[in-house]
Design an enzyme around this catalytic site. Structure first.
Site, PDB file in Angstrom:
ATOM      1  N   GLU A  34       0.854  -1.196   0.000  1.00 21.60           N
ATOM      2  CA  GLU A  34       0.000   0.000   0.000  1.00 21.60           C
ATOM      3  C   GLU A  34       0.880   1.233   0.000  1.00 21.60           C
ATOM      4  N   GLY A  37       0.212   5.137   2.890  1.00 28.39           N
ATOM      5  CA  GLY A  37       0.760   5.445   4.215  1.00 28.39           C
ATOM      6  C   GLY A  37      -0.128   4.893   5.319  1.00 28.39           C
ATOM      7  N   LEU A  39      -3.586   1.956   5.961  1.00 21.77           N
ATOM      8  CA  LEU A  39      -4.336   0.865   5.324  1.00 21.77           C
ATOM      9  C   LEU A  39      -5.824   1.227   5.227  1.00 21.77           C
ATOM     10  N   GLY A  41      -7.592   1.792   2.240  1.00 23.06           N
ATOM     11  CA  GLY A  41      -7.970   2.297   0.916  1.00 23.06           C
ATOM     12  C   GLY A  41      -8.846   3.535   0.951  1.00 23.06           C
ATOM     13  N   CYS A  43     -12.074   3.625   0.955  1.00 21.27           N
ATOM     14  CA  CYS A  43     -13.219   3.453   1.845  1.00 21.27           C
ATOM     15  C   CYS A  43     -12.943   3.945   3.267  1.00 21.27           C
ATOM     16  N   SER A 148     -10.015   2.963  -7.319  1.00 15.53           N
ATOM     17  CA  SER A 148     -10.488   3.969  -8.269  1.00 15.53           C
ATOM     18  C   SER A 148     -10.094   5.361  -7.807  1.00 15.53           C
ATOM     19  N   ILE A 187     -22.292  10.344  -4.138  1.00 13.01           N
ATOM     20  CA  ILE A 187     -21.408  11.254  -3.394  1.00 13.01           C
ATOM     21  C   ILE A 187     -22.034  12.634  -3.290  1.00 13.01           C
ATOM     22  N   HIS A 448     -42.449  -7.597  16.665  1.00 16.23           N
ATOM     23  CA  HIS A 448     -43.267  -6.379  16.765  1.00 16.23           C
ATOM     24  C   HIS A 448     -42.873  -5.589  18.005  1.00 16.23           C
TER      25      HIS A 448
HETATM   26  P1  FAD Z   1      -9.678   1.275  -2.859  1.00 20.51           P
HETATM   27  O1  FAD Z   1     -10.434   1.345  -1.602  1.00 20.51           O
HETATM   28  O2  FAD Z   1      -9.684   2.460  -3.753  1.00 20.51           O
HETATM   29  O3  FAD Z   1      -8.182   0.902  -2.465  1.00 20.51           O
HETATM   30  C1  FAD Z   1      -7.160   0.830  -3.387  1.00 20.51           C
HETATM   31  C2  FAD Z   1      -5.850   1.117  -2.687  1.00 20.51           C
HETATM   32  O4  FAD Z   1      -4.790   0.786  -3.574  1.00 20.51           O
HETATM   33  C3  FAD Z   1      -5.634   2.585  -2.317  1.00 20.51           C
HETATM   34  O5  FAD Z   1      -5.420   2.730  -0.942  1.00 20.51           O
HETATM   35  C4  FAD Z   1      -4.419   3.009  -3.127  1.00 20.51           C
HETATM   36  O6  FAD Z   1      -3.565   3.897  -2.421  1.00 20.51           O
HETATM   37  C5  FAD Z   1      -3.715   1.679  -3.356  1.00 20.51           C
HETATM   38  N1  FAD Z   1      -2.872   1.642  -4.539  1.00 20.51           N
HETATM   39  C6  FAD Z   1      -3.186   2.028  -5.804  1.00 20.51           C
HETATM   40  N2  FAD Z   1      -2.161   1.799  -6.638  1.00 20.51           N
HETATM   41  C7  FAD Z   1      -1.153   1.272  -5.870  1.00 20.51           C
HETATM   42  C8  FAD Z   1       0.165   0.824  -6.156  1.00 20.51           C
HETATM   43  N3  FAD Z   1       0.655   0.857  -7.396  1.00 20.51           N
HETATM   44  N4  FAD Z   1       0.905   0.355  -5.133  1.00 20.51           N
HETATM   45  C9  FAD Z   1       0.431   0.315  -3.868  1.00 20.51           C
HETATM   46  N5  FAD Z   1      -0.820   0.714  -3.549  1.00 20.51           N
HETATM   47  C10 FAD Z   1      -1.599   1.180  -4.535  1.00 20.51           C
HETATM   48  N6  FAD Z   1     -18.798   2.177  -0.893  1.00 20.51           N
HETATM   49  C11 FAD Z   1     -19.713   1.548  -0.119  1.00 20.51           C
HETATM   50  O7  FAD Z   1     -19.936   0.349  -0.297  1.00 20.51           O
HETATM   51  N7  FAD Z   1     -20.378   2.206   0.876  1.00 20.51           N
HETATM   52  C12 FAD Z   1     -20.183   3.517   1.111  1.00 20.51           C
HETATM   53  O8  FAD Z   1     -20.803   4.080   2.013  1.00 20.51           O
HETATM   54  C13 FAD Z   1     -19.243   4.220   0.307  1.00 20.51           C
HETATM   55  N8  FAD Z   1     -19.007   5.521   0.522  1.00 20.51           N
HETATM   56  C14 FAD Z   1     -18.075   6.172  -0.247  1.00 20.51           C
HETATM   57  C15 FAD Z   1     -17.880   7.527  -0.031  1.00 20.51           C
HETATM   58  C16 FAD Z   1     -16.958   8.220  -0.799  1.00 20.51           C
HETATM   59  C17 FAD Z   1     -16.750   9.695  -0.544  1.00 20.51           C
HETATM   60  C18 FAD Z   1     -16.201   7.525  -1.781  1.00 20.51           C
HETATM   61  C19 FAD Z   1     -15.161   8.250  -2.596  1.00 20.51           C
HETATM   62  C20 FAD Z   1     -16.397   6.174  -2.013  1.00 20.51           C
HETATM   63  C21 FAD Z   1     -17.352   5.491  -1.254  1.00 20.51           C
HETATM   64  N9  FAD Z   1     -17.611   4.136  -1.458  1.00 20.51           N
HETATM   65  C22 FAD Z   1     -18.549   3.498  -0.694  1.00 20.51           C
HETATM   66  C23 FAD Z   1     -16.893   3.354  -2.482  1.00 20.51           C
HETATM   67  C24 FAD Z   1     -15.760   2.548  -1.836  1.00 20.51           C
HETATM   68  O9  FAD Z   1     -14.877   3.422  -1.169  1.00 20.51           O
HETATM   69  C25 FAD Z   1     -15.024   1.749  -2.894  1.00 20.51           C
HETATM   70  O10 FAD Z   1     -15.936   0.961  -3.630  1.00 20.51           O
HETATM   71  C26 FAD Z   1     -13.983   0.831  -2.263  1.00 20.51           C
HETATM   72  O11 FAD Z   1     -13.062   1.573  -1.499  1.00 20.51           O
HETATM   73  C27 FAD Z   1     -13.252   0.028  -3.337  1.00 20.51           C
HETATM   74  O12 FAD Z   1     -12.301  -0.796  -2.729  1.00 20.51           O
HETATM   75  P2  FAD Z   1     -10.987  -1.270  -3.486  1.00 20.51           P
HETATM   76  O13 FAD Z   1     -10.268  -2.142  -2.526  1.00 20.51           O
HETATM   77  O14 FAD Z   1     -11.334  -1.813  -4.816  1.00 20.51           O
HETATM   78  O15 FAD Z   1     -10.148   0.058  -3.779  1.00 20.51           O
HETATM   79  P1  NAI Z   2     -22.160   8.415  -9.490  1.00 19.18           P
HETATM   80  O1  NAI Z   2     -21.875   7.641 -10.709  1.00 19.18           O
HETATM   81  O2  NAI Z   2     -22.967   7.824  -8.400  1.00 19.18           O
HETATM   82  O3  NAI Z   2     -22.892   9.772  -9.887  1.00 19.18           O
HETATM   83  C1  NAI Z   2     -22.340  10.705 -10.765  1.00 19.18           C
HETATM   84  C2  NAI Z   2     -23.457  11.608 -11.271  1.00 19.18           C
HETATM   85  O4  NAI Z   2     -22.869  12.659 -11.988  1.00 19.18           O
HETATM   86  C3  NAI Z   2     -24.428  10.899 -12.201  1.00 19.18           C
HETATM   87  O5  NAI Z   2     -25.732  11.207 -11.820  1.00 19.18           O
HETATM   88  C4  NAI Z   2     -24.060  11.463 -13.564  1.00 19.18           C
HETATM   89  O6  NAI Z   2     -25.155  11.493 -14.457  1.00 19.18           O
HETATM   90  C5  NAI Z   2     -23.604  12.852 -13.182  1.00 19.18           C
HETATM   91  N1  NAI Z   2     -22.709  13.491 -14.143  1.00 19.18           N
HETATM   92  C6  NAI Z   2     -21.712  12.923 -14.871  1.00 19.18           C
HETATM   93  N2  NAI Z   2     -21.085  13.854 -15.611  1.00 19.18           N
HETATM   94  C7  NAI Z   2     -21.676  15.043 -15.320  1.00 19.18           C
HETATM   95  C8  NAI Z   2     -21.458  16.381 -15.745  1.00 19.18           C
HETATM   96  N3  NAI Z   2     -20.500  16.677 -16.604  1.00 19.18           N
HETATM   97  N4  NAI Z   2     -22.257  17.359 -15.244  1.00 19.18           N
HETATM   98  C9  NAI Z   2     -23.238  17.058 -14.354  1.00 19.18           C
HETATM   99  N5  NAI Z   2     -23.486  15.809 -13.922  1.00 19.18           N
HETATM  100  C10 NAI Z   2     -22.710  14.813 -14.390  1.00 19.18           C
HETATM  101  O7  NAI Z   2     -20.725   8.897  -8.970  1.00 19.18           O
HETATM  102  P2  NAI Z   2     -20.270   9.535  -7.592  1.00 19.18           P
HETATM  103  O8  NAI Z   2     -21.431  10.113  -6.865  1.00 19.18           O
HETATM  104  O9  NAI Z   2     -19.127  10.401  -7.930  1.00 19.18           O
HETATM  105  O10 NAI Z   2     -19.758   8.271  -6.797  1.00 19.18           O
HETATM  106  C11 NAI Z   2     -18.689   7.452  -7.325  1.00 19.18           C
HETATM  107  C12 NAI Z   2     -18.803   6.049  -6.841  1.00 19.18           C
HETATM  108  O11 NAI Z   2     -18.576   5.960  -5.450  1.00 19.18           O
HETATM  109  C13 NAI Z   2     -20.159   5.465  -7.113  1.00 19.18           C
HETATM  110  O12 NAI Z   2     -20.005   4.503  -8.121  1.00 19.18           O
HETATM  111  C14 NAI Z   2     -20.598   4.825  -5.859  1.00 19.18           C
HETATM  112  O13 NAI Z   2     -20.817   3.459  -6.059  1.00 19.18           O
HETATM  113  C15 NAI Z   2     -19.454   5.012  -4.876  1.00 19.18           C
HETATM  114  N6  NAI Z   2     -20.022   5.545  -3.642  1.00 19.18           N
HETATM  115  C16 NAI Z   2     -20.873   4.761  -2.920  1.00 19.18           C
HETATM  116  C17 NAI Z   2     -21.474   5.242  -1.797  1.00 19.18           C
HETATM  117  C18 NAI Z   2     -22.428   4.374  -1.071  1.00 19.18           C
HETATM  118  O14 NAI Z   2     -22.455   3.181  -1.321  1.00 19.18           O
HETATM  119  N7  NAI Z   2     -23.225   4.900  -0.147  1.00 19.18           N
HETATM  120  C19 NAI Z   2     -21.219   6.592  -1.298  1.00 19.18           C
HETATM  121  C20 NAI Z   2     -20.355   7.351  -2.158  1.00 19.18           C
HETATM  122  C21 NAI Z   2     -19.764   6.816  -3.270  1.00 19.18           C
END
Ligand code: FAD
Ligand code: NAI
Length: 469
Positions: A34, A37, A39, A41, A43, A148, A187, A448
């Site tokens: 990773e 810095g 662990l 990710g 999330c 991502s 988001i 209930h």
């Molecule tokens: P990541 O969590 O992105 O982890 C990848 C890791 O790989 C990172 O820490 C990165 O630093 C590391 N890495 C990348 N390249 C390298 C490399 N070359 N060498 C070493 N390390 C590297 N999902 C939910 O299910 N529920 C939620 O409520 C939710 N809320 C979210 C809120 C926000 C604001 C955001 C942005 C996302 C949210 N998500 C949520 C989405 C969720 O965070 C991701 O789906 C999840 O973290 C994906 O897990 P992953 O392990 O695939 O990747």
């Molecule tokens: P998203 O894909 O959920 O929503 C992006 C929105 O932006 C869409 O409605 C799209 O039509 C719109 N859009 C795209 N281009 C645009 C533009 N140029 N102008 C205006 N609108 C535009 O993506 P978001 O919210 O950024 O989240 C990213 C990922 O993170 C999601 O895939 C989600 O699965 C994950 N996530 C999950 C959470 C949860 O499970 N509670 C919380 C936060 C993120």
């Protein structure tokens, strides 16, 4: 000589760290690299966990300001102490990122710090973040779990201070007066809700003509109405053409998605939330010939193996919903596959939740998907206004909607908007996983008074025999 592992996982997000722990549990010599810095990710560090901490704090503030009086609880003048709120969020994050480090030690997973590059099948180098010398390792199996990254708009430069992605929106030092959110997805609506509750005027600009595309359309419309009632403004079918940065505030220029009708919005903070893209930078995939699809995702077969033998990929970096629990389940599955087992993931039973108030939760098919597939279905719907616990709690907005196959009664989809929707959906995910019928759910005894009784009643309503509505 380079140290050799059975498995090296690249990335310690929910996909990667879970894969590493499961592989170690199965007796494989495992390391996880990773570069962040800490662990956990996206999330744990800048995603699920900090956003939920702020959603909870801001929800409590909103409840104390608007709902306590209905319960006969008087409060004095309420004030937000943002710095304490942010510190609490940071402490929650620290607890969990440290927790993963503890789990690595407990399971004997080697934590390698730095950025990994795959130099050849079975070979990686790690560049430490302090710029020190690179180290090389070998592994029979490599799992790419690099997650991502934020998608930015070409004409809007994110500075993470006043023009922010989700990461900057989790650390704003003051509550904005006017927040413009670009993108009405998960988001935008979760973090837009946080700052609206804390006092910002929030306008959400969405390119499409509806919010949360992909969600069951009826639910999405009701969700929009609920957010509008709270004061969130929406500009749908609208695109942002640019953001002009001023000293105190910014001008966000918009026009109709089809072109024309230019307008502008004032904002002291702009949140860009238009989606996320797979992250593979610096991994060296092109050089070793790992195939990538047209959207930048690492291509895999059903066993999560890429076109290069011994290199696997999981989580946000491959196809499928970008959700932590999807990544985790794939992490477990890929480790078990490497260990010779035959796990299975049912992609029809992955719930998705938006943690706003009301919460919104879905699993399985939407009405639109069933119509498109030509599958006939019955709908069972039950409002929380008829659920005694929801009314007693003073939070009865929304409903449970179950879609069941017309011929077999099998549950095909479930969509909930309302209190604790995210917890309630688990029962229906289990129903889909076990191929249960609506009748099975209806015949299961539900305690209930609980919110879960609304699920039972919706299941009864599939056969038009709900008792309490
Ligand atoms: P990541 O969590 O992105 O982890 C990848 C890791 O790989 C990172 O820490 C990165 O630093 C590391 N890495 C990348 N390249 C390298 C490399 N070359 N060498 C070493 N390390 C590297 N999902 C939910 O299910 N529920 C939620 O409520 C939710 N809320 C979210 C809120 C926000 C604001 C955001 C942005 C996302 C949210 N998500 C949520 C989405 C969720 O965070 C991701 O789906 C999840 O973290 C994906 O897990 P992953 O392990 O695939 O990747
Ligand atoms: P998203 O894909 O959920 O929503 C992006 C929105 O932006 C869409 O409605 C799209 O039509 C719109 N859009 C795209 N281009 C645009 C533009 N140029 N102008 C205006 N609108 C535009 O993506 P978001 O919210 O950024 O989240 C990213 C990922 O993170 C999601 O895939 C989600 O699965 C994950 N996530 C999950 C959470 C949860 O499970 N509670 C919380 C936060 C993120």
């Amino acid at each position: 000589m380079a140290e050799k592992f059975d498995v090296i996982v690249i990335g310690a997000g929910p996909g990667g760290y879970v894969a590493a722990i499961r592989a170690a549990q199965l007796g494989l010599k495992t390391a996880c690299v990773e570069k962040r810095g800490t662990l956990g990710g996206t999330c744990l560090n800048v995603g699920c966990i900090p956003s939920k901490a702020l959603l909870e704090s801001s929800h409590l503030f909103e409840e104390a300001g608007h709902d306590f009086s209905k319960h006969g609880i008087k409060t004095g003048k309420l004030e937000v102490d943002l710095s304490t709120m942010l510190k609490r969020k940071d402490a929650v994050v620290k607890q969990f990122t440290g927790g993963v480090e503890f789990l690595f030690k407990k399971n004997k997973v080697t934590y390698l710090k730095g950025a990994a590059q795959i130099t050849a099948p079975g070979k990686i180098t790690i560049a430490p973040s302090d710029g020190g010398a690179q180290t090389s390792y070998e592994a029979t199996n490599i799992i790419i779990a690099t997650g991502s990254d934020v998608i930015s708009l070409p004409n809007v430069k994110i500075d993470e201070e006043t023009i922010v992605s989700s990461t900057g929106a989790l650390t704003l030092k003051t509550v904005p007066n006017k927040l413009v959110v670009i993108g009405a997805g998960v988001i935008g609506l979760e973090l837009g809700s946080v700052w609206r509750r804390l006092g910002a005027e929030v306008t959400v600009v969405e390119f499409l003509d509806r919010i949360t595309p992909g969600m069951d359309e009826g639910l999405s419309k009701d969700f929009q109405k609920a957010l509008e009632k709270q004061g969130v403004k929406f500009k749908l079918g609208t695109k942002v053409t640019g953001v002009e940065k001023g000293k105190k505030s910014h001008i966000v220029s918009t026009e109709s998605a089809q072109g024309g009708s230019p307008e502008s919005l004032d904002a002291d903070v702009v949140l860009v939330a238009i989606g996320r893209k797979p992250y593979t930078e610096g991994l060296g995939l092109k050089e070793i010939g790992v195939a990538i699809d047209e959207r930048g995702r690492v291509k895999t077969d059903k066993q999560f193996q890429t076109n290069v033998k011994g290199i696997y990929a999981i989580g946000d970096v491959i196809i499928g919903p970008m959700l932590a629990h999807k990544a985790e389940d794939e992490g477990v599955a890929v480790a078990e596959i490497i260990a010779g087992q035959k796990p299975h993931i049912n992609y029809d039973a992955i719930p998705s939740i938006i943690y706003t108030a009301p919460e919104v939760a879905s699993v399985g098919k939407t009405e639109e998907e069933l119509k498109k597939a030509g599958i006939e279905y019955n709908i069972g719907k039950f409002p929380f206004t008829a659920n005694s616990r929801a009314v007693a709690n003073g939070n009865a907005e929304g409903y449970v909607k179950i879609l069941a196959d017309k011929k077999t009664d099998r549950v095909l989809g479930a969509h909930i908007i309302g209190p604790d929707a995210g917890t309630l959906i688990a029962e229906l995910a289990l129903a889909i996983e076990f191929s249960a019928s609506a009748e099975d759910v209806a015949r299961t005894c539900h305690a209930h008074p609980t919110l879960n009784e609304a699920v039972k009643e919706a299941a009864l309503a599939v056969d038009k025999r709900a008792i309490h509505a």
